[in-house]
Design an enzyme around this catalytic site. Structure first.
Site, PDB file in Angstrom:
ATOM      1  N   CYS A 184      -2.544 -13.331   0.317  1.00  0.00           N
ATOM      2  CA  CYS A 184      -3.358 -12.837   1.421  1.00  0.00           C
ATOM      3  C   CYS A 184      -2.682 -13.286   2.715  1.00  0.00           C
ATOM      4  CB  CYS A 184      -4.827 -13.272   1.321  1.00  0.00           C
ATOM      5  SG  CYS A 184      -5.160 -15.022   1.473  1.00  0.00           S
ATOM      6  N   CYS A 228      -2.909  -8.123   2.712  1.00  0.00           N
ATOM      7  CA  CYS A 228      -1.668  -8.322   3.482  1.00  0.00           C
ATOM      8  C   CYS A 228      -0.829  -7.062   3.522  1.00  0.00           C
ATOM      9  CB  CYS A 228      -0.852  -9.494   2.944  1.00  0.00           C
ATOM     10  SG  CYS A 228      -0.029  -9.189   1.386  1.00  0.00           S
ATOM     11  N   CYS A 250       4.017  -7.751   1.848  1.00  0.00           N
ATOM     12  CA  CYS A 250       4.457  -8.225   0.543  1.00  0.00           C
ATOM     13  C   CYS A 250       5.686  -7.444   0.093  1.00  0.00           C
ATOM     14  CB  CYS A 250       3.326  -8.053  -0.467  1.00  0.00           C
ATOM     15  SG  CYS A 250       3.664  -8.857  -2.026  1.00  0.00           S
TER      16      CYS A 250
END
Length: 134
Positions: free
Chosen positions: A12, A86, A90
């Protein structure tokens, strides 16, 4: 998957609430059967104290955990990457299993608002364990 135990990375933004609660649940419920990592694209200075309190109510202590920065190596070393808000931060690697869990951010929320988030995470973790055990 290979004969080695599966590894899961929870990501996150701040690695202070959702991902820490998820990692705490997975460690607690799966024991040493699954390797657990968590990280954040912009880690906070400390774990959200309300998240710590919510997990303590479940008998899980996450006070020793620290927010960690997301690295490409952590993603590469994981079989399953679960993101929690997120998005594009990533890194993507072929051959990994990616899931995006839509969860409210517990940041700035009181315990009454964090409990349902915690309970949602637990249900998802139980499903994740079942999918990895098969």
């Amino acid at each position: 998957m290979t004969d080695t135990k599966p590894s899961v990375l929870f990501v996150c933004i701040h690695n202070a609430g959702r991902s820490q609660m998820a990692a705490g649940y997975l460690r607690h419920l799966a024991g040493d059967r699954i390797e657990v990592r968590s990280a954040g694209s912009m880690p906070a200075d400390q774990i959200n104290p309300i998240a710590v309190e919510a997990m303590r109510e479940e008998g899980i202590d996450i006070t020793a955990e620290q927010p960690k920065v997301l690295t490409p190596e952590a993603v590469q070393a994981s079989d399953v990457v679960i993101t929690m808000g997120c998005g594009d931060a990533c890194p993507y690697y072929p051959g990994k299993r990616y899931e995006d869990w839509k969860l409210d951010d517990p940041a700035g929320q009181g315990i009454d608002a964090v409990r349902p988030i915690r309970d949602d995470i637990r249900a998802r973790i139980e499903g994740l364990i079942a999918s990895l055990a098969g």
